[in-house]
Design an enzyme around this catalytic site. Structure first.
Site, short mmCIF file in Angstrom:
data_model
loop_
_atom_site.label_atom_id
_atom_site.label_comp_id
_atom_site.label_asym_id
_atom_site.label_seq_id
_atom_site.Cartn_x
_atom_site.Cartn_y
_atom_site.Cartn_z
CD GLU A 20 -6.67 7.74 -35.02
OE1 GLU A 20 -6.74 8.27 -33.89
OE2 GLU A 20 -7.32 8.17 -35.99
CB CYS A 66 -9.14 7.24 -23.48
SG CYS A 66 -7.72 7.54 -24.53
CD1 TRP A 92 -13.65 11.58 -11.62
CD2 TRP A 92 -14.32 9.59 -10.86
NE1 TRP A 92 -12.67 11.08 -10.80
CE2 TRP A 92 -13.04 9.86 -10.32
CE3 TRP A 92 -14.95 8.38 -10.53
CZ2 TRP A 92 -12.37 8.97 -9.48
CZ3 TRP A 92 -14.29 7.49 -9.68
CH2 TRP A 92 -13.01 7.79 -9.17
CD GLU A 129 -6.31 3.28 -3.15
OE1 GLU A 129 -6.85 4.39 -3.33
OE2 GLU A 129 -5.75 2.63 -4.04
CG HIS A 141 -3.29 -0.55 -6.83
ND1 HIS A 141 -4.29 -0.22 -7.72
CD2 HIS A 141 -3.62 0.05 -5.66
CE1 HIS A 141 -5.16 0.55 -7.11
NE2 HIS A 141 -4.79 0.72 -5.87
N1 GLN Z 1 -16.97 0.16 -5.05
C1 GLN Z 1 -15.87 0.38 -5.94
C2 GLN Z 1 -14.97 -0.85 -6.06
O1 GLN Z 1 -14.76 -1.57 -5.13
C3 GLN Z 1 -15.04 1.54 -5.51
C4 GLN Z 1 -14.04 1.88 -6.55
C5 GLN Z 1 -13.09 2.98 -6.15
O2 GLN Z 1 -12.85 3.22 -5.01
N2 GLN Z 1 -12.54 3.63 -7.09
O3 GLN Z 1 -14.39 -1.08 -7.10
ZN ZN Z 2 -11.18 3.56 -3.86
#
Ligand code: GLN
Ligand code: ZN
Length: 755
Positions: A17, A517, A562, A666, A695
Site C-alpha cells: 500500500e 520491492c 539474490w 561497472e 544510470h
Molecule cells: N546481463 C545483465 C544486463 O545487462 C546484467 C545485469 C547486472 O549487471 N545487474 O542487464
Molecule cells: Zn552489472
C-alpha cells in the site's frame, strides 16, 4: 512481566500500500496528506498485529516513508546544502530521489542485506540540530491506540559509520557534533512518558571495528544513559556477533543488549559477561531475514543453552533482526503449493512464533490453539526434513563426486585460440546483455504467464524483439552481439523458474529501497536442471546474424545471493549444486554453436561476509563454484563475466582466480581510477570497463567517450581492453540507448584510427 520482543516490523504494507501511494504522489496523482493517511493505517495495522500476537516490545519509529537512515539524517538536521532551500516532504523526497535540478543522495546496501539506505552527507563545517518531530509523533500515535512502544533509533556510531564526509576525512571526527543532538533527543523522549524504552541499533558493531571506533562506545553510551533515569536503553546488533562491542557495553549503564544468535552464533561467548553485568539480554533466536518456519523445539533448546549462562528473568525472546527483510504474510499466497507453503513463515507468522517460543521457554500454559500450533510446527518441520521434494539423491551424488573443477588450458593458451577463432579486434565493442524492456515485451511476458496468449504468440513477440535488437546492433556496428534478454523479467528469477528445487511466491515482496520491492525466489531443495534453459533463444539469435552472439547466464553466486536460501544446508553446498547445473547449460550452449558465454556475477561482491575472518571461506567456495560452472567450456569457448560493484582493490586477486577470459565491470562513474588496480597487480585477462554511465538519461557525446577510452588506454594496453557501456540497459529507453551506442562505436573507430 515482559518477555518477548520484535526488533522491527516491515512497513511497505502487505499489499504494498505504501509503495502504491508514494508512486501516485510522485506522479502527481495524489496529495501528501493521502500518503500520510495510508501511513497511519499501516502503522496502526502493524502495531495491532504485534499486539494481537502477544508481543510485549513493539516498536515505533521503525516506520519510514522512504528510509530510516534518511530519517535519522533529518532528525539530526544533516541536510546537504543543495536541499536546504526546500521544505518538508519536498525536501525529504528530493534528498532520496533527486529532482530536476538536483542529484539525489547516494544509496547503498544495508550490511549484507538487499535493503538499501540513503548515505548521509556530513561535513565538519555544518552544524547539527535536533528535529524530533517524527519520533515524538509516532510514539504518541501508538500511545493513542493504547500501545506503549519502544522507540527505535539508529545509533550515533552506526550513523557515522554509514555516512560520508563531503569535505574528506573520517566521519567519526564528527562524533562530538552528533552526540549532543542525540542527547537533546533523549531529553525530549524522556518527557514522553513515565518510563521509555529505547532500542538503539548499532549494527556497525558486528563488523569488527578499529580500536579508535571501539573507543567511542563507552563515552557514547555513558553519556546517553545519563540524560534521564526514566529511559531504558537497549543497544541492538544483528547479522553477526558483536563480542568486541559487548565487552565494552557491559561496562556502561545501558539496560539491555540485543544480540543475534542465529547469524552471530559466537555471541554466546559474551553470555557470562552479560550475566555478570545484570543487564537484560534480548536474545535474537527467530530468524528475521529468512522465510522458513521456525523449528520451535530447536529454538527453545537454543534458549535453554543461553539460560545456562544468563538468568532467565533477564532474557527476552526476540527476532534476530528487524522483520523488514522478510515478506509480510502468507495470507495472500493462494497459488503456492500447499506442502511448501506449510514450511514457510513470513513476518506476521513470525510474530506468533516469537510468542509461542517465549511461552514455552518461560513455561507458561499454552492455550488449546497454541498447543495445536506447536504440534503443527513439529509436524511441518518433520515433513520438510523428510520430503522427497527436498532430497534428490542423484543430484547429491553427482555434485559431491563432481571432479571437473577447472577449465582445460591456462588463460594464455586459451586466449590465443579464442582470438584466432573469434577474430575480434583490439577494443572490441559489446554490451552487457540486456536491451530496453519495452511495455510491449513486458506485456507479452505477463500475458503468457497468465495464459492469455499462446506459446506461439509469445515466442513470435520475443523473436521479433530479438530480430530488432540484432538489426540495431549490426547497423550501429557493434562487434559482439547480445540477444537483449526480452524473455527475462529478472536475471535470477528467470533461472530459478527453470531449475528444480526452486520456489516462487505470489506476494513475497521485500522492500529493497524507497518504494521498490523485490520478490526473491527461494531455494527449498536440491537444485538440478531438468532441461536446457537458454539454448533455444540463443541459437535462434545466433541464426539471425553472422556476427558472434554472446550467450548470457547468471552465475551461481549471484543466483544464491539474490534468493532466499534453504537453512538446512551450507550456502556453499547450495551454490555448488547451482554451479553443476550451469556447467551443463554452458556445455549445451557451446555444442549448439555459441562461442562466447557471459556468466554474470553481479552480486559477487555483495555476498562478502561482514567479518574479515569469514572472507576466505566465502571466497573459497564462491570462486570454486564460478569455476565449476564454466569448467565445461572448451579452450576455444570464451567465457566472460560481469560485476557491477565498483570497488575491486581488495578482491582483485579473487577475481583473477575466477579465471574468466574477459570481465566487464561497472566503472563509468569512477573513470580509470578503478582500473589502476588491474594494472598494479599485473592482471592478465581482458577487461571491459563501462565507458559511459547508463544510470542517467543523458546521451554521451562521441568526444566524451573518445576521451574516456584514451584514459583507459593510459592504464591498460589496447590488446587487453574491450569497450562496452555500464550494465543495465534494460532500465533505459531505446531513444536513449540507440544514440549512445552509436556514439560509443564511432568513438572506438576514432580511437582505433589514431592508434
Ligand atoms: N546481463 C545483465 C544486463 O545487462 C546484467 C545485469 C547486472 O549487471 N545487474 O542487464
Ligand atoms: Zn552489472
Amino acid at each position: 512481566m515482559s518477555r518477548n520482543y520484535i526488533v522491527g516490523f516491515p512497513r511497505i504494507g502487505e499489499q504494498r500500500e505504501l509503495k502504491k501511494s508514494l508512486e501516485l504522489y510522485w506522479a502527481n496523482n495524489t496529495t501528501f496528506a493521502e500518503i500520510e493517511k495510508v501511513a497511519s493505517t499501516l502503522k496502526a495495522r502493524h502495531w495491532n498485529y504485534q499486539k494481537d500476537a502477544g508481543i510485549d516490545f513493539i516498536s515505533s519509529n521503525d516506520f519510514s516513508l522512504y528510509d530510516n537512515v534518511l530519517d535519522t539524517a533529518i532528525m539530526l538536521g544533516a541536510i546537504p546544502h543543495r536541499f536546504q532551500a526546500l521544505k518538508d516532504e519536498t525536501r525529504y523526497f528530493s534528498m532520496a530521489r533527486g529532482n530536476k535540478d538536483t542529484v539525489a543522495m547516494e544509496m547503498t546496501k544495508w550490511f549484507n542485506t538487499n535493503y538499501h539506505y540513503i548515505v548521509p552527507e556530513l561535513s565538519l563545517s555544518d552544524n547539527y540540530t535536533l528535529n524530533a518531530t517524527k519520533i515524538i509523533n509516532e510514539y504518541k500515535e501508538a500511545k493513542a491506540l493504547g500501545i506503549k512502544t519502544k522507540i527505535n533509533l539508529i545509533g550515533p556510531i552506526t550513523f557515522l559509520g554509514l555516512s560520508k564526509r563531503i569535505d574528506r576525512g573520517d566521519t567519526y571526527e564528527l562524533f562530538g557534533k552528533i552526540l549532543p543532538v542525540y542527547k537533546a533527543l533523549l531529553a525530549e523522549i524522556a518527557m514522553l512518558d513515565d518510563s521509555v524504552t529505547l532500542q538503539i541499533d548499532e549494527p556497525i558493531f558486528v563488523k569488527g571495528m578499529k580500536p579508535k571506533v571501539l573507543s567511542l562506545i563507552k563515552p557514547c553510551y555513558d553519556a546517553l544513559c545519563t540524560v534521564s533515569s526514566n529511559i531504558n536503553i537497549i543497544v541492538t546488533t544483528y547479522f553477526e556477533h558483536s563480542n568486541e562491542a559487548t565487552k565494552v557495553l557491559v561496562h556502561t549503564p545501558v539496560w539491555g543488549i540485543g544480540l543475534d544468535f542465529l547469524y552471530g552464533r559466537k555471541n554466546v561467548e559474551s553470555l557470562t559477561l552479560i550475566q555478570q553485568s545484570g543487564k537484560k539480554l534480548i536474545a535474537g533466536v527467530v530468524d528475521g531475514r529468512n522465510i522458513w518456519k521456525n523449528n520451535i523445539a530447536k529454538t527453545t533448546k537454543l534458549l535453554e543453552n543461553i539460560a545456562q549462562k544468563v538468568a532467565k528473568k533477564n532474557i527476552l525472546v526476540s527476532s534476530s533482526c528487524s522483520l523488514l527483510h522478510t515478506p509480510f504474510t502468507l495470507r495472500y499466497e493462494e497459488k503456492m503449493d500447499a506442502e511448501i507453503k506449510n514450511w514457510l513463515a513470513y513476518a506476521v507468522e513470525k510474530l506468533d512464533e516469537v510468542s509461542l517460543v517465549s511461552k514455552l521457554f518461560f513455561k507458561e500454559t499454552l492455550s488449546v490453539e497454541e498447543q495445536k500450533a506447536l504440534q503443527s510446527n513439529e509436524a511441518a518441520n518433520k515433513e520438510r526434513q523428510n520430503s522427497q521434494r527436498i532430497h534428490n539423491t542423484a543430484v547429491q551424488k553427482r555434485v559431491s563426486n563432481f571432479t571437473k573443477l577447472e577449465r582445460d588450458g591456462v588463460f594464455e593458451e586459451r586466449i590465443n585460440i579464442q582470438r584466432e577463432r573469434l577474430g575480434y579486434k583490439d577494443l572490441a565493442t559489446t554490451t552487457i546483455g540486456s536491451f530496453p524492456q519495452t511495455p510491449e515485451v513486458r506485456k507479452a511476458r505477463a500475458d503468457f504467464k497468465k495464459g492469455a496468449i499462446s506459446t506461439e504468440a509469445y515466442e513470435t513477440e520475443m523473436k521479433n524483439y530479438i530480430d530488432d535488437c540484432i538489426a540495431f546492433q549490426e547497423e550501429c556496428g557493434l562487434e559482439v552481439l547480445v540477444h537483449g534478454e526480452p524473455e527475462r523479467n529478472d536475471m535470477v528469477e528467470y533461472f530459478g523458474e527453470q531449475l528444480d528445487g526452486y520456489g516462487f511466491s505470489q506476494n513475497g515482496w521485500v522492500q529493497s529501497y524507497g518504494s521498490r520491492c523485490v520478490k526473491p525466489p527461494f531455494i527449498y531443495g536440491d537444485i538440478s536442471r531438468p532441461k536446457p534453459m537458454t539454448v533455444e533463444w540463443m541459437t535462434y539469435a545466433q541464426s539471425k546474424t553472422d556476427k558472434i552472439m554472446k550467450g548470457m547466464l547468471t552465475g551461481p553466486v549471484t543466483i544464491l545471493n539474490w534468493s532466499f536460501v534453504r537453512d538446512d544446508m551450507a550456502r556453499g553446498d547450495v551454490s555448488k549444486q547451482i554451479a553443476v547445473a550451469l556447467s551443463d547449460e554452458i556445455d549445451d550452449l557451446q555444442k549448439a554453436g555459441i562461442k562466447i558465454i557471459q556468466v554474470d556475477e553481479a552480486a559477487f561482491k555483495e555476498g562478502y561476509p561482514l567479518r574479515t575472518e569469514n572472507i576466505s571461506d566465502y571466497e573459497a567456495w564462491a570462486v570454486r563454484d564460478f569455476k565449476i560452472s564454466v569448467s565445461t567450456a572448451k579452450k576455444e569457448t570464451q567465457i566472460h563475466t560481469h560485476m557491477c560493484y565498483s570497488e575491486f582493490n581488495d578482491i582483485i586477486r579473487t577475481i583473477e582466480a575466477m579465471d574468466a577470459d574477459v570481465i566487464s565491470i561497472e566503472t563509468a562513474r569512477s573513470g580509470n581510477e578503478l582500473l589502476k588496480i588491474f594494472k598494479e597487480v599485473g592482471y592478465k585477462q581482458e577487461v571491459g570497463p563501462g565507458v559511459y554511465d547508463i544510470h542517467s538519461p543523458r546521451i554521451p557525446s562521441i568526444e566524451e567517450i573518445v576521451e574516456q577510452i584514451k584514459l583507459l588506454l593510459k592504464v591498460l594496453p589496447k590488446e587487453q581492453l574491450w569497450i562496452n557501456p555500464d550494465c543495465g540497459l534494460k532500465t533505459r529507453k531505446w531513444e536513449e540507448v540507440k544514440p549512445s551506442l552509436i556514439n560509443m562505436v564511432k568513438a572506438v573507430e576514432i580511437v582505433r584510427e589514431n592508434l
